[in-house]
Design a protein around this motif. Structure first.
Motif, mmCIF file in Angstrom:
data_model
loop_
_atom_site.group_PDB
_atom_site.id
_atom_site.type_symbol
_atom_site.label_atom_id
_atom_site.label_comp_id
_atom_site.label_asym_id
_atom_site.label_seq_id
_atom_site.Cartn_x
_atom_site.Cartn_y
_atom_site.Cartn_z
ATOM 1 N N ALA A 147 1.169 -1.160 0.024
ATOM 2 C CA ALA A 147 0.038 0.075 0.025
ATOM 3 C C ALA A 147 0.708 1.112 -0.029
ATOM 4 O O ALA A 147 1.905 1.192 0.556
ATOM 5 C CB ALA A 147 -0.888 0.021 1.353
ATOM 6 N N PRO A 148 0.303 2.400 -0.505
ATOM 7 C CA PRO A 148 1.379 3.483 -0.792
ATOM 8 C C PRO A 148 1.813 3.990 0.559
ATOM 9 O O PRO A 148 2.783 4.472 0.693
ATOM 10 C CB PRO A 148 0.452 4.565 -1.509
ATOM 11 N N GLU A 149 0.809 3.904 1.512
ATOM 12 C CA GLU A 149 1.258 4.489 3.089
ATOM 13 C C GLU A 149 2.230 3.812 3.797
ATOM 14 O O GLU A 149 2.835 4.098 4.638
ATOM 15 C CB GLU A 149 -0.296 4.625 3.992
ATOM 16 N N LEU A 150 2.353 2.547 3.104
ATOM 17 C CA LEU A 150 3.627 1.757 3.891
ATOM 18 C C LEU A 150 4.901 2.319 3.622
ATOM 19 O O LEU A 150 5.951 2.215 4.256
ATOM 20 C CB LEU A 150 3.759 0.423 3.225
ATOM 21 N N PHE A 151 5.053 3.323 2.648
ATOM 22 C CA PHE A 151 6.363 3.866 1.832
ATOM 23 C C PHE A 151 6.354 5.171 2.170
ATOM 24 O O PHE A 151 7.712 6.025 2.317
ATOM 25 C CB PHE A 151 6.653 3.096 0.794
ATOM 26 N N ILE A 152 5.114 5.813 1.801
ATOM 27 C CA ILE A 152 5.227 7.456 1.502
ATOM 28 C C ILE A 152 4.663 7.947 3.040
ATOM 29 O O ILE A 152 3.691 7.616 3.409
ATOM 30 C CB ILE A 152 4.354 7.805 0.336
ATOM 31 N N PRO A 153 5.543 8.894 3.539
ATOM 32 C CA PRO A 153 5.098 9.532 4.735
ATOM 33 C C PRO A 153 3.798 10.496 4.612
ATOM 34 O O PRO A 153 3.825 11.047 3.564
ATOM 35 C CB PRO A 153 6.454 10.197 5.314
ATOM 36 N N GLU A 154 2.782 10.583 5.464
ATOM 37 C CA GLU A 154 1.979 11.498 5.262
ATOM 38 C C GLU A 154 1.869 12.715 5.994
ATOM 39 O O GLU A 154 1.610 13.858 5.785
ATOM 40 C CB GLU A 154 0.712 10.737 5.820
ATOM 41 N N LYS A 155 3.076 12.664 7.248
ATOM 42 C CA LYS A 155 3.571 14.014 7.611
ATOM 43 C C LYS A 155 4.904 13.749 8.198
ATOM 44 O O LYS A 155 5.416 12.569 8.256
ATOM 45 C CB LYS A 155 2.545 14.256 8.752
ATOM 46 N N ILE A 156 5.587 14.692 8.482
ATOM 47 C CA ILE A 156 6.953 14.779 9.245
ATOM 48 C C ILE A 156 6.836 15.399 10.402
ATOM 49 O O ILE A 156 6.317 16.549 10.615
ATOM 50 C CB ILE A 156 7.995 15.280 8.148
#
Length: 430
Positions: free
Chosen positions: A195-204
């Motif tokens: 899933a995209p959220e496994l790799f791309i952070p939603e926030k820092i």
């Protein structure tokens, strides 16, 4: 390990027959149990890569930790594992300084990846086979996601479903995790099935990338497996190629990643068209009673699994409910059948009866219903069938010339669900 090596675990001893597979962190051997001569599979940590270059001390330890984590997860599932399509743990050894951790499992016929690759385009699933595979995958995830275990697999893919007696079993829990909350800084999984959220952070936050990882990451992966089963081995949605280009060698996110993972994921229009084409062929081949309805419902189901917005994506129990509706379209059935009608009718007068028919799936009462005059052994023509309520139909018959015993039969497309009701009609003069 070389052929003939003997190893001892918690419950017994085994002799290695030969190597049957390897991954990034584990090697699988075929072995024989010395107590009952059963053939089993044994998994140990890898200490070399696929090119036989030795791992660093850090990577060796990571391989050991993954096997130990997998043993821990499978022990937790216990005897319920196998019936819920989780590969059962037959025996184990946690390992020590001079002894690597070892897992003993049933020997499989290969992975789902082998099955798809070996059968290729020459193989066409029946609808029942296709839906059964999906159901077994979702049963496994529903089981591990439940509150009692609360495990996210994080690496659901074709290679991690083993085929045993023509059924699939989820394996390789090395990345399995019991989340305390939705947010994580760690990266796990395989990009082409992740899933995209496994790799791309939603926030820092404080310089650390935060990823919102929930049980639904596993559901997205099932959607990608289904797409691969439809389009056959080696085909992935374009979104996964985008995701691959946004990640580095360790699966982390590159600097050019989008602000939100929601900009990556889902199916493009041409990919949906390709899926619809295959599903239509499948429906036609299997002579499904409602081909268009099945294809449309299946595409809605697939898009809900592959939804890039986490909150709108189905969870495992919700996915199983939707799958049940798909099965009901293929196998519609009447679960209640009652006839209300006058016992007496004037001769040569049209006869109206009310049928209460509760059903699963899509109804097709006008094609299912037959009425036979059992006294004179002939079939009665139906003048009209009109739906008057959700589960109620009004049936009009032509003028009745004689009294007798009549049998009403509802025979769906699957005859196993046939329902029969008998009535007695008396005729009086006008």
């Amino acid at each position: 390990m070389i052929q003939g090596t003997q190893i001892t675990c918690t419950n017994g001893s085994y002799e290695i027959v030969g190597q049957i597979g390897r991954g990034s962190y584990g090697i699988v051997y075929k072995a024989i149990s010395l107590s009952d001569n059963k053939i089993v599979a044994i998994k140990t940590p890898a200490n070399k890569d696929n090119n036989y270059n030795r791992y660093s001390t850090q990577k060796k330890q990571k391989a050991i930790d993954k096997i130990r984590n997998e043993i821990k997860q499978l022990q937790k599932f216990g005897k319920q594992a196998e019936k819920n399509h989780i590969v059962p743990l037959l025996d184990w050894h946690y390992g020590a300084d001079d002894h690597p951790p070892i897992m003993v499992m049933p020997l499989s016929e290969g992975t789902l990846s082998h099955y798809v690759r070996d059968t290729g385009e020459a193989h066409r699933f029946t609808c029942d086979e296709f839906l059964a595979l999906i159901e077994q995958m979702l049963i496994a995830l529903s089981f591990i996601h439940q509150k009692a275990f609360n495990v996210i697999h994080r690496d659901v893919k074709l290679n991690n479903f083993l085929l045993i007696n023509k059924k699939v079993y989820l394996c390789d829990f090395g990345e399995g995790k019991e989340p305390k909350h939705d947010w994580t800084t760690s990266v796990a999984g395989t990009v082409i099935f992740g899933a995209p959220e496994l790799f791309i952070p939603e926030k820092i936050e404080s310089g650390d990338p935060k990823r919102r990882v929930t049980h639904k990451v596993d559901i997205y992966s099932v959607g990608l497996i289904i797409y691969n089963l439809i389009m056959f081995a080696g085909n992935y949605p374009k979104a996964q190629s985008k995701l691959y280009n946004l990640t580095d060698e360790d699966g982390g996110c590159r600097e050019n990643a989008p602000e939100s993972f929601q900009k990556v994921g889902g199916l493009e229009d041409h990919e949906k068209t390709s899926c619809i084409k295959y599903l239509s062929q499948l429906a036609q081949k299997n002579a499904l009673p409602f081909p268009n309805e099945f294809v449309q419902a299946f595409m809605r189901f697939l898009e809900q699994l592959l939804c890039p917005i986490i909150d709108d994506r189905l969870d495992a129990p919700g996915s199983l409910k939707q799958l049940k509706r798909l099965k009901d379209i293929i196998h519609p059935q009447i679960i209640q059948f009652e006839v209300n009608c006058p016992e007496t009718v004037c001769i040569n007068t049209s006869y109206v009866m009310t049928i209460n028919a509760r059903y699963k799936g899509l109804p097709f009462i006008s094609k299912w219903l037959t009425i036979q005059d059992k006294t004179h052994n002939n079939t009665i023509e139906i003048t009209e069938i009109k739906k008057t309520d959700k589960n109620q139909y009004q049936v009009t018959l032509p003028g009745m010339a004689h009294e007798g015993r009549y049998q009403l039969s509802i025979i769906p497309f699957d005859p196993a669900y046939t329902k029969i009701c008998q009535i007695q009609i008396h005729i009086t003069p006008e």
